[in-house]
Design an enzyme around this catalytic site. Structure first.
Site, short mmCIF file in Angstrom:
data_model
loop_
_atom_site.label_atom_id
_atom_site.label_comp_id
_atom_site.label_asym_id
_atom_site.label_seq_id
_atom_site.Cartn_x
_atom_site.Cartn_y
_atom_site.Cartn_z
N MET A 133 -5.22 4.39 -14.96
CA MET A 133 -5.01 3.04 -14.42
C MET A 133 -6.31 2.42 -13.92
O MET A 133 -6.56 1.23 -14.09
CB MET A 133 -3.95 3.07 -13.33
CG MET A 133 -2.54 3.29 -13.88
SD MET A 133 -1.28 3.22 -12.59
CE MET A 133 -1.26 1.46 -12.22
N GLY A 160 2.17 2.21 -2.99
CA GLY A 160 2.07 2.66 -4.37
C GLY A 160 2.85 1.80 -5.34
O GLY A 160 3.19 2.26 -6.44
N PHE A 204 -3.88 8.06 -12.06
CA PHE A 204 -4.83 7.21 -11.33
C PHE A 204 -6.07 6.93 -12.18
O PHE A 204 -6.55 5.80 -12.26
CB PHE A 204 -5.23 7.89 -10.01
CG PHE A 204 -6.18 7.05 -9.18
CD1 PHE A 204 -5.73 5.97 -8.44
CD2 PHE A 204 -7.54 7.32 -9.18
CE1 PHE A 204 -6.59 5.18 -7.70
CE2 PHE A 204 -8.43 6.55 -8.44
CZ PHE A 204 -7.96 5.48 -7.69
N GLY A 243 -6.15 6.73 -4.41
CA GLY A 243 -4.87 7.15 -4.96
C GLY A 243 -4.48 8.57 -4.60
O GLY A 243 -3.87 9.28 -5.39
N HIS A 252 7.80 -6.76 -1.64
CA HIS A 252 7.40 -6.09 -0.40
C HIS A 252 8.33 -6.48 0.75
O HIS A 252 8.12 -6.07 1.89
CB HIS A 252 5.98 -6.52 0.01
CG HIS A 252 4.88 -6.03 -0.89
ND1 HIS A 252 4.86 -4.76 -1.41
CD2 HIS A 252 3.74 -6.64 -1.32
CE1 HIS A 252 3.75 -4.61 -2.14
NE2 HIS A 252 3.07 -5.74 -2.10
N TYR A 272 6.06 8.37 -2.51
CA TYR A 272 4.75 8.38 -3.17
C TYR A 272 4.31 9.84 -3.36
O TYR A 272 3.82 10.22 -4.42
CB TYR A 272 3.77 7.64 -2.26
CG TYR A 272 2.33 7.59 -2.73
CD1 TYR A 272 1.87 6.49 -3.44
CD2 TYR A 272 1.44 8.63 -2.45
CE1 TYR A 272 0.53 6.42 -3.85
CE2 TYR A 272 0.11 8.57 -2.86
CZ TYR A 272 -0.34 7.46 -3.56
OH TYR A 272 -1.65 7.40 -3.97
N LYS A 284 0.80 -1.23 0.00
CA LYS A 284 0.00 0.00 0.00
C LYS A 284 0.84 1.28 0.00
O LYS A 284 0.39 2.34 0.42
CB LYS A 284 -1.01 0.02 1.17
CG LYS A 284 -1.89 -1.22 1.25
CD LYS A 284 -2.46 -1.65 -0.09
CE LYS A 284 -3.41 -0.65 -0.71
NZ LYS A 284 -3.73 -0.98 -2.14
#
Length: 312
Positions: A251, A68, A248, A270, A127, A212, A66
């Site tokens: 996408m 990005g 955003f 987003g 991650h 981000y 989370k």
């Protein structure tokens, strides 16, 4: 990334179907003291991952869940396509011939053998904390883009994500989630520890940290900086195309093709500062204290501009 990602969509659909028949206590397993989702990761995969051989020209994106990573994956996939003189989004894009799920720790134990057959440059996302990555990643000196995001928005986005995705335990209230987030009971581990561990690598020449928020603030500059780091020359036209395709809105619009039903869960807002809709004053102070203890004053801590994005 508009081409249908059959491997990825198939993996998600299979994981959701499996999760629907599992009890909440079966959804996660612990490996080396960190929780992971049972439906997409396994101890066998982690064991096999240790022998993964990184290449010098692998393009690696590291980021906590989370933060990005899906957004930056779009940008990097397009940049790699451009570097190969291909058109972003076309059928001849990155790894189109032999698609493999880019998240390193997600999938079956045999994927690393299949990855040896993929053409360079391979695109890899993870991650994982640095100490849990295969040693070859650091030995190879491959370039790593480290993506970080303000912790309050990470927690907020993670909360909505858990409640939307059957493969993760859901929460009746934000308060319950916040307690688990602060008590290190999240999949992929504690975010503050994640930042603290990656901070040890922040000065390495082959690692670039990006936030981000800075990409959100100035997408064109963000894309330009990423392209420069990976040595990918861009024309003004190509730059605008990458920025446009990674917005955003764009996408989200294409998410059905790129992510299947998972897209509805993945692309929520987003934005920046959504945390203000959930945090109460006490929770805000608790996170401020945790930030101070773990990461404030470090290179990554300063990069996050915590006072700007996390103070009401």
């Amino acid at each position: 990334m508009e081409k249908p990602r059959k491997t990825f969509i198939g993996l998600v659909d299979k994981a959701i179907a499996a999760a629907n028949s599992m009890r909440p206590d079966e959804l996660l397993f612990s490996y080396k003291g960190i929780l992971y989702p049972t439906t997409v990761c396994s101890p066998e995969t982690f064991k096999a991952l240790e022998s993964f051989e990184a290449r010098r020209d692998d393009v690696i994106l590291a980021g906590y869940p989370k933060s990005g990573t899906n957004w930056l994956s779009q940008i990097l996939t397009d940049l790699i396509a451009i570097s190969q003189k291909k058109t972003p989004g076309s059928e001849s894009g990155v790894n189109a011939e032999e698609e493999e799920e880019p998240y390193l720790e997600i999938g079956d134990a045999e994927k690393y053998e299949r990855m040896t057959k993929l053409p360079s440059p391979r695109f890899v996302v993870t991650h994982l904390r640095p100490e849990n990555l295969p040693k070859s990643i650091f030995k190879s000196n491959a370039k790593i883009l480290l993506l970080i995001r303000n912790p309050k928005d990470v927690a907020t986005s993670f909360y909505h994500f858990c409640n939307g995705l059957p493969t993760l335990p859901s929460y009746e209230t934000w308060d319950d989630f916040f307690t688990d987030f602060m008590r290190k009971k999240m999949v992929w581990g504690c975010y503050f520890e994640y930042l603290s561990e990656w901070n040890k690598y922040a000065d390495k020449e082959n690692i670039m940290t990006i936030t981000y928020e800075e990409v959100k603030e100035n997408p064109a500059q963000g894309v330009k900086n990423i392209a420069t780091f990976f040595g990918i020359p861009l024309t003004e036209e190509q730059l605008q195309l990458v920025v446009e395709r990674s917005s955003f809105q764009s996408m989200k619009k294409n998410s059905d093709k790129t992510h299947g039903s998972f897209g509805n869960i993945l692309f929520r807002k987003g934005g920046v500062s959504d945390w203000k809709n959930l945090f109460n004053e006490d929770q805000s102070k608790r996170m401020d204290k945790a930030f101070e203890e773990h990461i404030a004053g470090t290179k990554l801590g300063k990069k996050l501009k915590y006072d700007l994005y996390c103070k009401a």
